[in-house]
Write an enzyme that holds these catalytic residues in place. Structure first.
Site, PDB file in Angstrom:
ATOM      1  N   ARG A 282       3.136  -9.655  -6.922  1.00 16.81           N
ATOM      2  CA  ARG A 282       4.463  -8.818  -6.509  1.00 16.81           C
ATOM      3  C   ARG A 282       5.629  -9.096  -6.242  1.00 16.81           C
ATOM      4  O   ARG A 282       5.524  -9.387  -4.389  1.00 16.81           O
ATOM      5  CB  ARG A 282       3.944  -7.335  -6.168  1.00 16.81           C
ATOM      6  CG  ARG A 282       4.796  -6.484  -6.967  1.00 16.81           C
ATOM      7  CD  ARG A 282       4.862  -5.393  -6.721  1.00 16.81           C
ATOM      8  NE  ARG A 282       4.940  -5.385  -5.320  1.00 16.81           N
ATOM      9  CZ  ARG A 282       4.474  -4.281  -4.087  1.00 16.81           C
ATOM     10  NH1 ARG A 282       3.256  -3.583  -4.251  1.00 16.81           N
ATOM     11  NH2 ARG A 282       4.452  -5.018  -3.292  1.00 16.81           N
ATOM     12  N   HIS A 286       7.008  -2.990  -4.083  1.00 15.54           N
ATOM     13  CA  HIS A 286       6.543  -1.787  -5.877  1.00 15.54           C
ATOM     14  C   HIS A 286       6.383  -1.338  -6.273  1.00 15.54           C
ATOM     15  O   HIS A 286       6.903  -0.911  -7.244  1.00 15.54           O
ATOM     16  CB  HIS A 286       5.347  -0.647  -4.656  1.00 15.54           C
ATOM     17  CG  HIS A 286       5.105   0.315  -5.016  1.00 15.54           C
ATOM     18  ND1 HIS A 286       4.220   0.445  -6.510  1.00 15.54           N
ATOM     19  CD2 HIS A 286       4.883   1.899  -4.910  1.00 15.54           C
ATOM     20  CE1 HIS A 286       3.594   0.927  -6.395  1.00 15.54           C
ATOM     21  NE2 HIS A 286       3.928   2.077  -6.357  1.00 15.54           N
ATOM     22  N   TYR A 295       4.945  -4.588   5.721  1.00 14.58           N
ATOM     23  CA  TYR A 295       3.854  -4.879   5.151  1.00 14.58           C
ATOM     24  C   TYR A 295       3.859  -6.387   5.182  1.00 14.58           C
ATOM     25  O   TYR A 295       2.092  -6.634   4.495  1.00 14.58           O
ATOM     26  CB  TYR A 295       2.909  -3.829   4.830  1.00 14.58           C
ATOM     27  CG  TYR A 295       3.280  -4.018   2.923  1.00 14.58           C
ATOM     28  CD1 TYR A 295       3.527  -4.508   2.102  1.00 14.58           C
ATOM     29  CD2 TYR A 295       4.181  -2.782   2.732  1.00 14.58           C
ATOM     30  CE1 TYR A 295       4.184  -3.929   0.318  1.00 14.58           C
ATOM     31  CE2 TYR A 295       4.938  -2.172   1.219  1.00 14.58           C
ATOM     32  CZ  TYR A 295       4.367  -3.421   0.001  1.00 14.58           C
ATOM     33  OH  TYR A 295       5.448  -3.050  -0.881  1.00 14.58           O
TER      34      TYR A 295
HETATM   35  C1  LIG Z   1      -5.054   8.367  -9.228  1.00 13.57           C
HETATM   36  C2  LIG Z   1      -3.799   7.586  -8.537  1.00 13.57           C
HETATM   37  N1  LIG Z   1      -3.899   8.191  -6.689  1.00 13.57           N
HETATM   38  C3  LIG Z   1      -2.679   7.400  -6.268  1.00 13.57           C
HETATM   39  C4  LIG Z   1      -1.813   6.900  -6.791  1.00 13.57           C
HETATM   40  C5  LIG Z   1      -0.035   6.703  -5.816  1.00 13.57           C
HETATM   41  N2  LIG Z   1       0.358   5.383  -6.876  1.00 13.57           N
HETATM   42  C6  LIG Z   1       0.793   4.318  -7.281  1.00 13.57           C
HETATM   43  S1  LIG Z   1       0.881   3.194  -7.479  1.00 13.57           S
HETATM   44  C7  LIG Z   1       0.067   2.946  -6.568  1.00 13.57           C
HETATM   45  C8  LIG Z   1      -0.332   1.802  -6.567  1.00 13.57           C
HETATM   46  C9  LIG Z   1      -0.787   0.664  -7.094  1.00 13.57           C
HETATM   47  O1  LIG Z   1      -1.853  -0.034  -6.925  1.00 13.57           O
HETATM   48  P1  LIG Z   1      -2.069  -1.328  -7.624  1.00 13.57           P
HETATM   49  O2  LIG Z   1      -3.545  -0.793  -9.034  1.00 13.57           O
HETATM   50  O3  LIG Z   1      -2.697  -1.940  -6.807  1.00 13.57           O
HETATM   51  O4  LIG Z   1      -1.806  -1.719  -9.409  1.00 13.57           O
HETATM   52  P2  LIG Z   1      -0.036  -2.251  -8.898  1.00 13.57           P
HETATM   53  O5  LIG Z   1       1.336  -0.874  -8.087  1.00 13.57           O
HETATM   54  O6  LIG Z   1      -0.017  -3.363  -7.773  1.00 13.57           O
HETATM   55  O7  LIG Z   1       0.636  -2.663 -10.367  1.00 13.57           O
HETATM   56  C10 LIG Z   1      -0.840   4.459  -5.716  1.00 13.57           C
HETATM   57  C11 LIG Z   1      -1.104   4.293  -4.822  1.00 13.57           C
HETATM   58  C12 LIG Z   1      -1.416   7.251  -8.075  1.00 13.57           C
HETATM   59  N3  LIG Z   1      -0.402   6.898  -9.081  1.00 13.57           N
HETATM   60  N4  LIG Z   1      -2.442   7.639  -9.283  1.00 13.57           N
END
Ligand SMILES: Cc1ncc(C[n+]2csc(CCOP(=O)(O)OP(=O)(O)O)c2C)c(N)n1
Lengths: 386, 346
Positions: A282, A286, A295
């Site tokens: 990425r 975020h 981080y």
């Molecule tokens: C059930 C749930 N818990 C927490 C979140 C909050 N949240 C949004 S994105 C994220 C991180 C996601 O990381 P990843 O699965 O690696 O996907 P990326 O954003 O890197 O594409 C979090 C914790 C959420 N959307 N859904």
């Protein structure tokens, strides 16, 4: 009690008198599946920059190139719109375009895509209108399109919850005799959710025509992969459910396209689900609300910039003499046209009807909702904005 | 948005000493003080460590207390809360963060089947001193699944305390009390008040009261606004606006939905004879339904008008561009006050 006393009394007897203990052999156990073919390769599959690239179809290379250029432009444009306040938020896929594009390209029109909230670009690459793809993030409605029209499920914000849906849809299609495949996308963080595991298990048991596509971009929001899983790779998780796991370089558009196309074909011919892990990164934070300097080190980002999906394919095309100025400018122009159109349409304020709040809660409005709708109507009339 | 700055802490700190603090800072301070005092207090959740939480409420805790005391967990709410149950069984006091209201739902199985019932199932042998911190509610322009008011699910589950601060002072005091509680507390943090400020001083925090006490935030004689969390500033503003019309409103901040402080609420309604319950979660079967029923049962002979509710519409939380039409604002509160047949009284 009795038998206990008896037993303790036998212990008193001289050892010679005890009949030799003969264990009954346990029932025969065999693994249900040979796990070897399920295991991912030790290294992510790479095509670009290897000998295998020579076999890649020039037409495919050029198409991937044009799509990557357009995808990158989409990401920069959407990010700019966030800075201008036109979007509430935008989770960028800069650096991950190869995954997004290949996901869309691996599917036939009749297939279904189940994107996560980050995968607007995959939806656009599949043919969704870029403005409709951004509705959720702009904030005018939760889903800006009819999922049936594009065969794209709503962009899913709760993590991994769309994965069981993909399994159910694929299963239903098969029950109906349709050769439809569902491709479900999830991030590395999302693989920790219970829904991820339940979806994989159902898919494998039902032999559902699903492809699970994990974009491992190194982080959940701030949490690095090492704190997310102790597995050798995310692709390894497939084995425990009885489906093959594939590992691919997520910045190598040709490799991702190849692996996903194979997995989709396998699902379509009744071979069951596959778990594909694409190793990518990425590049942006975020979202615009995130401070990535808290981080991760800047140097890490630079290493990945040198392994950019567009760079990789450009190098290949140049080496094979396929990238002339015309091709470059045609791709750039197409991307610019898309961006200009997106900018223009996103800069117009969406026309919203607050009464829509009550339109789609139920097929038929309840008496209470009709009453609340009347209340809002009166308020709007009083405001003079009806 | 700002909140009242007249808490005992502000007074204790003296005008010179107090520095403005945000609700997020007060919450952080509460966890920090609790962790410093009691080594069994552990904070955990998604992104709570290095990042300090997406709202920075746990900022600095991992640095100060180490990653074993403030832990970035894998991304799995059921796992987080389920693990907290086991930790509590072994004598720790977990404080878990659910990143946003709607992302707590995967943990409901653990919450409802185990966290809420463990004391009861084990005849008191296994209490669950867990705090579940949930940023909740709308008004920050969040996209889908980032603005739910989920308090009705929690309050409908016996065995859980449900607490929600509306001021910076209370954020500190209530969180300290929640961590000290031997029962599970769902601690709802109104996210649109995270950045509200007051002259609260961490050097002289208000004495920590046990949870379960409502407070009268504004004295009045004409009617009582009963509210909590994100709707408190709305009600205080409405009360100010009502003054201009000659309506003298009392405002009661519940602070805790379970336990419910019937005494404070009913005393106020008996004084004023009229009441409106204000909250932003859906009205149908929402917390207001219970409060109205209770107030009606207890204060029937003192009431000059039916007790009314001003709540969010009975719809899934709308997209950000439409949320202002959904959230109960000052005008809706004033309309309800007008409907209390004011003329009849005056
Ligand atoms: C059930 C749930 N818990 C927490 C979140 C909050 N949240 C949004 S994105 C994220 C991180 C996601 O990381 P990843 O699965 O690696 O996907 P990326 O954003 O890197 O594409 C979090 C914790 C959420 N959307 N859904």
């Amino acid at each position: 009690m009795d038998s206990l006393q008896q037993r303790s009394s036998t212990v008193q007897e001289p050892p010679g008198a005890v009949p030799a203990y003969r264990p009954t052999p346990p029932p025969a156990w065999q693994p249900r599946t040979d796990h070897a073919p399920l295991l991912p390769d030790a290294e992510p599959l790479r095509v670009l920059g290897t000998d295998a690239a020579a076999d890649a179809d020039p037409a495919l290379l050029l198409r991937l190139y044009a799509e990557l250029i357009r995808g990158r432009r989409y990401n920069t444009q959407a990010t700019a719109l966030t800075k201008q306040g036109r979007l509430a938020v935008y989770p960028s896929t800069t650096g991950q375009e190869a995954c997004e594009i290949a996901a869309a390209m691996a599917l036939e029109e009749r297939d279904w895509l189940f994107p996560s909230y980050r995968d607007t670009l995959a939806a656009v690459a599949r043919g969704l209108d870029p403005v409709q793809a951004l509705t959720l993030l702009r904030g005018d409605w939760h889903t800006g399109y009819d999922p049936h029209e594009y065969r794209i499920a709503p962009l899913c914000t709760p993590l991994a919850t769309q994965l069981p849906h993909a399994v159910g849809l694929a299963h239903a299609a098969r029950l109906k005799g349709d050769d439809v495949v569902a491709l479900a996308m999830v991030g590395d963080g999302g693989t920790s959710e219970g829904d991820f595991h339940e979806a994989l298990n159902f898919a494998a048991v039902w032999k559902a025509p699903v492809v699970f596509f994990v974009q491992n971009n190194g982080f959940a929001i701030s949490v690095p992969l090492a704190k997310q899983t102790a597995a050798p790779s995310l692709a390894h998780k497939a084995v425990g459910y009885g489906m093959p796991g594939r590992l691919v370089d997520g910045n190598d558009a040709v490799a991702v396209h190849q692996v996903l196309t194979e997995a989709v074909a396998r699902a379509r011919r009744g071979g069951g689900p596959t778990l594909v892990e694409a190793v990518t990164y990425r590049i942006d934070a975020h979202t615009n609300a995130d401070d990535a300097t808290r981080y991760r080190a800047a140097g890490e980002v630079e290493t990945w910039r040198a392994h950019d999906p567009i760079l990789l394919i450009e190098r290949e095309l140049t080496e094979r003499g396929l990238l002339d100025e015309d091709t470059r400018s045609a791709a750039a122009e197409a991307a610019e046209t898309m961006a200009a159109d997106l900018r223009e349409r996103m800069n117009a304020d969406p026309v919203l009807d607050p009464m829509d709040l009550f339109s789609h809660v139920y097929a038929e409005q309840t008496a209470q909702l009709r009453e609340q709708a009347a209340q809002l109507r009166a308020e709007l009339d009083a405001e003079g904005e009806a | 948005m700002t909140t009242a700055t007249t808490g005992p802490a502000a007074k204790a700190a003296g005008a010179g000493k107090a520095k403005p603090a945000t609700m997020a800072q007060a919450l952080q301070r509460a966890m920090r003080d609790a962790m410093a005092e009691d080594p069994t207090v552990h904070v955990m959740g998604e992104d709570v460590g290095t990042l300090g939480g997406v709202f920075r409420v746990t900022d600095g805790l991992a640095k100060e207390f180490g990653e074993d005391r403030c832990t970035d967990t894998p991304l799995a709410e059921a796992g987080i809360l389920g693990a907290a149950v086991g930790m509590a069984m072994y004598g720790l006091r977990p404080v878990v963060e659910m990143q946003f209201d709607a992302f707590a739902y995967p943990a409901f199985e653990q919450l409802i089947s185990h966290v809420a019932k463990m004391r009861n199932r084990t005849r008191g042998a296994m209490p669950m001193p867990i705090v579940i911190r949930v940023p909740y509610g709308g008004g920050i322009g969040g996209v889908e699944h980032h603005s739910d008011s989920s308090e009705a699910y929690y309050t409908a589950t016996p065995g859980l305390h449900v607490v929600t601060p509306a001021t910076v002072e209370d954020a500190y005091g209530l969180l300290r009390a929640a961590i000290a509680s031997d029962d599970p507390v769902v601690f709802l943090e109104p996210k649109r008040l995270y950045w509200s400020k007051s002259d609260w001083s961490p050097e002289a925090p208000a004495p920590v009261e046990p949870i379960g006490k409502a407070v009268v935030r504004r004295r009045g004689t004409g009617a009582t606004l009963i509210t909590y969390g994100p709707s408190l500033p709305v009600c205080l503003e409405a009360a100010e606006a009502a003054q201009a019309e000659g309506w003298d409103l009392e405002v009661v901040d519940l602070r805790s939905l379970v336990p419910f402080d019937e005494e404070t609420v009913c005393a106020s309604v008996r004084r004023t004879g009229r009441a409106v319950v204000v909250h932003e979660s859906a009205g149908f079967a929402g917390p207001g339904a219970e409060i109205v029923a209770r107030v009606t049962e207890r204060c029937f002979h003192h009431l000059e008008a039916p007790v009314l509710r001003v709540a969010g519409f009975d719809i899934p939380y709308p997209p950000p561009m439409l949320e202002r039409h959904h959230l109960p604002g000052v005008d809706r509160v004033l309309d309800a006050v007008a409907r209390l047949q004011w003329e009849a009284q005056s």
